[in-house]
Each structure stands twice: as structure tokens, then as C-alpha cells.
Design an enzyme around this catalytic site. Structure first.
Site, PDB file in Angstrom:
ATOM      1  N   ASP A  20       9.787 -27.072   7.257  1.00  0.00           N
ATOM      2  CA  ASP A  20       9.966 -27.643   8.597  1.00  0.00           C
ATOM      3  C   ASP A  20       9.562 -29.113   8.594  1.00  0.00           C
ATOM      4  O   ASP A  20       8.427 -29.454   8.265  1.00  0.00           O
ATOM      5  CB  ASP A  20       9.087 -26.881   9.607  1.00  0.00           C
ATOM      6  CG  ASP A  20       9.589 -25.469   9.837  1.00  0.00           C
ATOM      7  OD1 ASP A  20      10.712 -25.316  10.326  1.00  0.00           O
ATOM      8  OD2 ASP A  20       8.857 -24.504   9.503  1.00  0.00           O
ATOM      9  N   GLY A  35       8.945 -26.384  17.164  1.00  0.00           N
ATOM     10  CA  GLY A  35       7.913 -27.404  16.965  1.00  0.00           C
ATOM     11  C   GLY A  35       6.586 -26.893  16.442  1.00  0.00           C
ATOM     12  O   GLY A  35       5.858 -27.631  15.795  1.00  0.00           O
ATOM     13  N   GLY A  85       3.699 -19.935  15.660  1.00  0.00           N
ATOM     14  CA  GLY A  85       2.886 -19.149  16.579  1.00  0.00           C
ATOM     15  C   GLY A  85       3.296 -19.287  18.040  1.00  0.00           C
ATOM     16  O   GLY A  85       2.610 -18.772  18.923  1.00  0.00           O
ATOM     17  N   ASP A 121      14.671 -17.731  13.361  1.00  0.00           N
ATOM     18  CA  ASP A 121      13.438 -18.503  13.153  1.00  0.00           C
ATOM     19  C   ASP A 121      12.542 -18.419  14.391  1.00  0.00           C
ATOM     20  O   ASP A 121      13.006 -18.618  15.518  1.00  0.00           O
ATOM     21  CB  ASP A 121      13.794 -19.974  12.861  1.00  0.00           C
ATOM     22  CG  ASP A 121      12.592 -20.789  12.392  1.00  0.00           C
ATOM     23  OD1 ASP A 121      11.526 -20.201  12.139  1.00  0.00           O
ATOM     24  OD2 ASP A 121      12.730 -22.020  12.270  1.00  0.00           O
TER      25      ASP A 121
HETATM   26  C1  DX5 Z   1       8.945 -23.434  14.490  1.00  0.00           C
HETATM   27  C2  DX5 Z   1       9.391 -23.487  13.053  1.00  0.00           C
HETATM   28  C3  DX5 Z   1       9.208 -22.204  12.342  1.00  0.00           C
HETATM   29  C4  DX5 Z   1       7.792 -21.712  12.351  1.00  0.00           C
HETATM   30  C5  DX5 Z   1       7.819 -20.222  12.396  1.00  0.00           C
HETATM   31  O1  DX5 Z   1       9.404 -24.498  15.226  1.00  0.00           O
HETATM   32  O2  DX5 Z   1      10.760 -23.843  12.955  1.00  0.00           O
HETATM   33  O3  DX5 Z   1       9.764 -22.233  11.045  1.00  0.00           O
HETATM   34  O4  DX5 Z   1       7.032 -22.167  11.287  1.00  0.00           O
HETATM   35  O5  DX5 Z   1       6.547 -19.745  12.653  1.00  0.00           O
HETATM   36  P1  DX5 Z   1       6.270 -18.436  13.522  1.00  0.00           P
HETATM   37  O6  DX5 Z   1       7.025 -17.309  12.875  1.00  0.00           O
HETATM   38  O7  DX5 Z   1       4.807 -18.310  13.465  1.00  0.00           O
HETATM   39  O8  DX5 Z   1       6.820 -18.696  14.902  1.00  0.00           O
HETATM   40 ZN    ZN Z   2      11.793 -23.655  11.021  1.00  0.00          ZN
END
Ligand code: DX5
Ligand code: ZN
Length: 224
Positions: A35, A142, A145, A173
Site C-alpha cells: 500500500d 487509507g 483496521g 481489500d
Molecule cells: C487499506 C489498505 C489495505 C489494508 C487492509 O486502505 O488498502 O490493504 O492494509 O487492512 P485490513 O484488512 O486490516 O483492513
Molecule cells: Zn490495499
């Protein structure tokens, strides 16, 4: 084919990035999800170019980059010269998303678009002809969690109904857990980003988690 699991490296222990990457690979991760943020498109900063360089050097599995940045077309060349397999961007952050998809393809890479909670299928339908992957954000983007938004599941269903016609695959995602993998996988989702709930905050080793997740569909896909 079974589901593809893509751990989000942003959720790993940053003090030991290389060790974490190796542990994830050994445990059975299919793809590394990186990310990248600019503090403007979303109110956070994810991994940086130097982190990405380490990932590119050390990874023995494919790498996908999730660009949560404004105007990714201005920065795309920095990513195209790296050994990244797939580049995802948010089409609402780009002036000409179709052109950016062509640029990514011309560099020999796969292109994916990312749909925010408020982005409807109708606004990207022409892009479905040319993208390889559509990523659906089940949370506001962003931060890891963030709260899971169940109303987005209807959009996933809708996209699953289009994937054969337009030939793209669907990645999920944000907020993923085992139940969500089962449910959205049955609809026809192909790939899942594993973040805090599914992988990093478990009281199990990465290997144990992947063994469990691999058991979910046991190779028996229900085609959506
Ligand atoms: C959030 C990211 C994700 C995130 C997922 O904006 O794009 O890739 O790291 O984390 P969890 O599964 O904890 O929401
Ligand atoms: Zn992501």
C-alpha cells in the site's frame, strides 16, 4: 483454482520487513500487497519507495502495488521500472484512467482499478473491457483496521456477474476475515488482501493461518 491470498505488508512488523516478507512467503502467501499513499488522496502515508525497493529485491512471489495517491499518472514511471507485477490505482484520482491502463500494459505489467465504497460500477464500466483486475474496497481506504462496510457486498455481487463477460478478476481489500472470504468467494471473488483481522493480529503463526485459509475452498471454486 483456489483463492489467491495477498498479505498487506503495511500490517506486518516494520522493524523486520525482510524477515516478515520471508516468513509470509514461506507460509504460503501468493502475492505481496504493498500500500502506497501520499497523505492527500487518503489521510495517511503507507509504505515508501525505499520499502518497495526492499520488497522488489527480496520477494520471490509476485508483487502488487496499491496506489492510494492523487494523480498516479505523474509518478507511474517510477513504478514501471521496478519489478512489480500488478499496479492498482483509484480511477477517480486520475484524469484519464483508460490511458493509464494502457501505459501500465505497455510496460508489460498487469493493471487494476480500485473502487472506493462510494464508487459505483456504472462509473467504471468501460474500463472493465481493458483492466485485468478490479479491487473492491470494503472499508474506507487509507488505514488498516478500518470498519468493514457490509453494504458493499452488493457491489461485489454485481461485479461478479460481469467478470466473465468483461474478463477481469476481483480482489477484495479491507476488513477481510474468514467468513468474508467464504461469502464473497462464493459470489465469485478471486483474491483477498489479508490485513489485521485475517492474518496479522491472529494468535497463530502465518503458516497456521495459511493452512486454515487454504482449507476454505479446498480448490473447489463455485463460479460466480
Ligand atoms: C487499506 C489498505 C489495505 C489494508 C487492509 O486502505 O488498502 O490493504 O492494509 O487492512 P485490513 O484488512 O486490516 O483492513
Ligand atoms: Zn490495499
Amino acid at each position: 483454482m483456489g483463492y489467491i491470498y495477498c498479505p498487506s505488508l503495511m500490517c506486518a512488523d516494520f522493524a523486520h520487513l525482510k524477515r516478515e516478507l520471508n516468513a509470509l512467503q514461506e507460509a504460503g502467501a501468493d502475492i505481496v500487497h504493498v500500500d502506497m499513499m501520499d497523505g492527500q488522496y487518503v489521510e495517511n502515508f503507507g509504505m515508501g519507495m525505499q520499502d518497495l525497493a526492499v520488497v522488489c529485491r527480496e520477494a520471490s512471489i509476485p508483487i502488487e502495488v496499491h496506489l492510494m495517491i492523487l494523480r498516479p499518472e505523474y509518478h507511474i514511471f517510477k513504478f514501471l521500472e521496478l519489478e512489480i507485477d500488478t499496479i492498482y490505482f483509484h480511477p477517480d484520482a486520475v484524469r484519464h484512467p483508460a490511458h493509464l491502463i494502457d501505459t501500465i500494459h505497455n510496460a508489460g505489467k498487469m493493471a487494476g482499478i480500485v473502487l472506493n465504497p462510494e464508487t459505483s460500477i456504472g462509473t467504471v464500466v468501460e474500463l472493465l473491457y481493458i483492466v485485468d483486475y478490479v479491487m473492491v474496497m470494503m472499508v474506507n481506504p487509507g488505514f488498516s483496521g478500518n470498519a468493514y462496510l457490509p453494504y458493499i457486498e452488493e457491489k461485489v455481487r454485481g461485479l461478479c456477474g460481469l467478470k466473465k463477460q468483461y474478463r477481469f478478476e476481483i480482489e477484495i481489500d479491507g476488513g477481510v476475515d474468514e467468513d468474508i472470504i467464504r461469502r464473497l468467494g462464493d459470489y465469485g471473488a478471486d483474491r483477498f488482501v489479508l490485513g489485521t483481522t485475517a492474518l496479522f493480529r491472529r494468535k497463530k503463526s502465518y503458516k497456521e493461518v495459511f493452512e486454515e485459509l487454504d482449507g476454505i475452498n479446498n480448490g473447489q471454486r463455485i463460479e460466480g
